[in-house]
Design a protein around this motif. Structure first.
Motif, mmCIF file in Angstrom:
data_model
loop_
_atom_site.group_PDB
_atom_site.id
_atom_site.type_symbol
_atom_site.label_atom_id
_atom_site.label_comp_id
_atom_site.label_asym_id
_atom_site.label_seq_id
_atom_site.Cartn_x
_atom_site.Cartn_y
_atom_site.Cartn_z
ATOM 1 N N SER A 8 0.926 -1.289 -0.013
ATOM 2 C CA SER A 8 -0.274 0.132 -0.184
ATOM 3 C C SER A 8 0.729 1.207 -0.157
ATOM 4 O O SER A 8 2.103 1.376 -0.806
ATOM 5 C CB SER A 8 -1.023 -0.019 0.833
ATOM 6 O OG SER A 8 -1.757 1.525 1.216
ATOM 7 N N ALA A 11 -0.439 -3.939 -3.976
ATOM 8 C CA ALA A 11 -1.350 -2.780 -3.692
ATOM 9 C C ALA A 11 -0.736 -1.620 -2.940
ATOM 10 O O ALA A 11 -1.217 -1.319 -2.250
ATOM 11 C CB ALA A 11 -2.600 -3.497 -2.841
ATOM 12 N N PHE A 33 0.114 2.322 -3.491
ATOM 13 C CA PHE A 33 -0.970 3.847 -3.515
ATOM 14 C C PHE A 33 0.495 4.219 -4.677
ATOM 15 O O PHE A 33 1.113 5.277 -4.056
ATOM 16 C CB PHE A 33 -1.033 3.850 -1.600
ATOM 17 C CG PHE A 33 -1.059 5.523 -1.978
ATOM 18 C CD1 PHE A 33 -2.233 5.894 -1.836
ATOM 19 C CD2 PHE A 33 -0.027 6.208 -1.367
ATOM 20 C CE1 PHE A 33 -2.606 7.469 -1.654
ATOM 21 C CE2 PHE A 33 -0.750 7.621 -1.496
ATOM 22 C CZ PHE A 33 -1.996 8.288 -1.953
ATOM 23 N N LYS A 72 -8.669 6.033 -5.118
ATOM 24 C CA LYS A 72 -9.696 5.621 -6.516
ATOM 25 C C LYS A 72 -10.849 6.266 -5.861
ATOM 26 O O LYS A 72 -11.530 7.047 -7.103
ATOM 27 C CB LYS A 72 -10.443 3.830 -5.434
ATOM 28 C CG LYS A 72 -11.027 3.573 -6.775
ATOM 29 C CD LYS A 72 -11.568 1.775 -6.735
ATOM 30 C CE LYS A 72 -12.748 1.804 -7.214
ATOM 31 N NZ LYS A 72 -12.653 -0.096 -6.870
ATOM 32 N N ASP A 83 -10.020 -3.959 -5.153
ATOM 33 C CA ASP A 83 -9.176 -2.692 -4.379
ATOM 34 C C ASP A 83 -10.177 -1.689 -4.067
ATOM 35 O O ASP A 83 -10.557 -0.736 -5.029
ATOM 36 C CB ASP A 83 -8.041 -2.271 -4.849
ATOM 37 C CG ASP A 83 -6.664 -1.937 -3.917
ATOM 38 O OD1 ASP A 83 -7.084 -0.765 -3.424
ATOM 39 O OD2 ASP A 83 -6.187 -2.349 -3.204
ATOM 40 N N ILE A 139 -9.629 1.127 -2.191
ATOM 41 C CA ILE A 139 -8.722 2.209 -1.956
ATOM 42 C C ILE A 139 -7.412 2.315 -2.631
ATOM 43 O O ILE A 139 -8.154 4.106 -2.553
ATOM 44 C CB ILE A 139 -8.184 2.012 -0.829
ATOM 45 C CG1 ILE A 139 -8.771 1.435 0.805
ATOM 46 C CG2 ILE A 139 -6.522 2.673 -0.055
ATOM 47 C CD1 ILE A 139 -7.857 0.965 1.767
ATOM 48 N N ASN A 191 -6.212 1.226 -9.306
ATOM 49 C CA ASN A 191 -5.460 0.008 -9.945
ATOM 50 C C ASN A 191 -4.849 0.356 -11.501
ATOM 51 O O ASN A 191 -3.999 -0.074 -12.247
ATOM 52 C CB ASN A 191 -5.884 -1.129 -10.396
ATOM 53 C CG ASN A 191 -6.079 -2.208 -8.846
ATOM 54 O OD1 ASN A 191 -5.419 -1.614 -7.955
ATOM 55 N ND2 ASN A 191 -7.001 -3.025 -8.447
ATOM 56 N N ASP A 208 -10.231 -7.659 -1.951
ATOM 57 C CA ASP A 208 -9.674 -6.215 -1.627
ATOM 58 C C ASP A 208 -7.909 -5.696 -1.519
ATOM 59 O O ASP A 208 -7.302 -5.887 -1.608
ATOM 60 C CB ASP A 208 -10.862 -5.692 -0.175
ATOM 61 C CG ASP A 208 -10.460 -6.533 0.283
ATOM 62 O OD1 ASP A 208 -9.739 -7.131 1.021
ATOM 63 O OD2 ASP A 208 -11.263 -7.411 1.144
ATOM 64 N N HIS A 209 -8.408 -4.797 -1.041
ATOM 65 C CA HIS A 209 -7.204 -4.245 -0.780
ATOM 66 C C HIS A 209 -5.703 -4.759 0.537
ATOM 67 O O HIS A 209 -5.354 -4.672 -0.175
ATOM 68 C CB HIS A 209 -6.932 -2.838 -0.105
ATOM 69 C CG HIS A 209 -5.894 -1.663 0.000
ATOM 70 N ND1 HIS A 209 -5.302 -1.179 -1.384
ATOM 71 C CD2 HIS A 209 -4.907 -1.308 1.268
ATOM 72 C CE1 HIS A 209 -4.147 -0.818 -1.545
ATOM 73 N NE2 HIS A 209 -4.427 -0.722 0.331
#
Length: 305
Positions: free
Chosen positions: A135, A159, A161, A165, A252, A254, A257, A281-282
């Protein structure tokens, strides 16, 4: 916790939950604060094989800390890697302004101090070094690569950051207000974005966390996260010129992507692998099945380079 869950869930839901749920409290790190890194908590899960294949530096996500991930570290240690990590300043059991996010530059300064502190304890200077970022830790990993080109053997981004999103929250009118609040009232709690509820086996990672520093987002943190999301994309692409693996959750809630995939496709690395977990999910490795799948893929990739 299992007894409570059994009373709340239908039988078929409970059995699925029981098979997936990881109680991270049952997986402590064998070594806590093995290295003296200023006033920052750090952890080590040494290789469980006769000889270490290298050092994996784990960079945790926003509001998290490394101690929660002993179960994840154990999988890499069993595969022959030394797994180490640092609680970022202000989070976990490190000192600092609790719950307040420092700038990327300040965080990376601490992370590099940890990397150097760990590395000097290995007599073999050729020991392979790997970065594993989740993240926000994925973004921070790319900043470390910019400062230490040709230092790491390979990188894994879980995932990562690079963009929210729901980026529309950061409209031009909101930024000056956010900047002012970050200075005048840095602890003011703010809502991040509406997110779909997590499955119980993922949600409990936060419910059971005695620190739980992710519930609210202080104004200063949102300001720093905005600065990170507007970082130079070209720099990020150029930093990823070494072997790297990227794993994304199809659902995801958060991070965006699309931006992560664009960075992956535009990077100049000759050895790269993109894995998208269907229906995930994330929280990519917060249940037994996902943790094993992600770690197996990362380990196979690191073994291959």
């Amino acid at each position: 916790m299992l007894n409570i869950s059994q009373s709340l869930l239908k039988p078929h839901e409970y059995h699925q939950f029981k098979d997936s749920f990881i109680d991270f409290r049952e997986f402590p790190f064998p070594e806590v604060n093995p290295f003296k890194i200023q006033d920052l908590a750090n952890y080590r899960y040494p290789s469980q094989q006769s000889k270490s294949k290298g050092i994996i530096f784990y960079i945790h996500g926003y509001g998290e800390y490394v101690q929660r991930y002993g179960y994840f570290a154990k999988l890499y240690a069993e595969a022959g890697f030394d797994f180490v990590g640092l609680d970022q300043r202000g989070f976990g059991y490190s000192n600092g302004n609790k719950g307040l996010l420092n700038s990327a530059e300040e965080i990376c300064k601490d992370l590099l101090a940890h990397i150097d502190g760990v590395s000097k304890n290995y007599s073999d200077t050729e020991t392979p070094k790997y970065l594993l970022g989740f993240s926000l830790g994925g973004f921070l990993t790319t900043r470390l690569l910019l400062q230490r080109p040709n230092y790491f053997t390979a990188v894994a981004l879980l995932a990562p950051f690079f963009e929210f999103k729901h980026v529309e929250k950061f409209n031009k009118a909101a930024i000056p207000v956010l900047r002012e609040q970050a200075v005048s009232d840095p602890n003011k709690k703010m809502m991040l974005f509406p997110m779909k509820p997590l499955p119980l086996e993922h949600k409990l990672h936060f419910v059971l966390d005695p620190l739980n520093q992710t519930r609210d987002v202080p104004a200063k943190n949102l300001y720093e996260l905005n600065k990170m999301r507007t970082a130079n994309i070209e720099e990020t692409v150029n930093a990823l010129n070494l072997p790297f693996y990227m794993c994304l959750g199809e659902k995801d809630q958060i991070v965006d992507n699309n931006i992560s995939q664009m960075i992956w496709s535009q990077s100049n690395s000759k050895v790269k692998l993109l894995s998208i977990l269907e229906g995930q999910d994330h929280m990519l490795f917060h249940d037994h099945q996902s943790a094993k799948r992600v770690s197996n893929e990362v380990i196979a990739f690191f073994n291959s380079v």
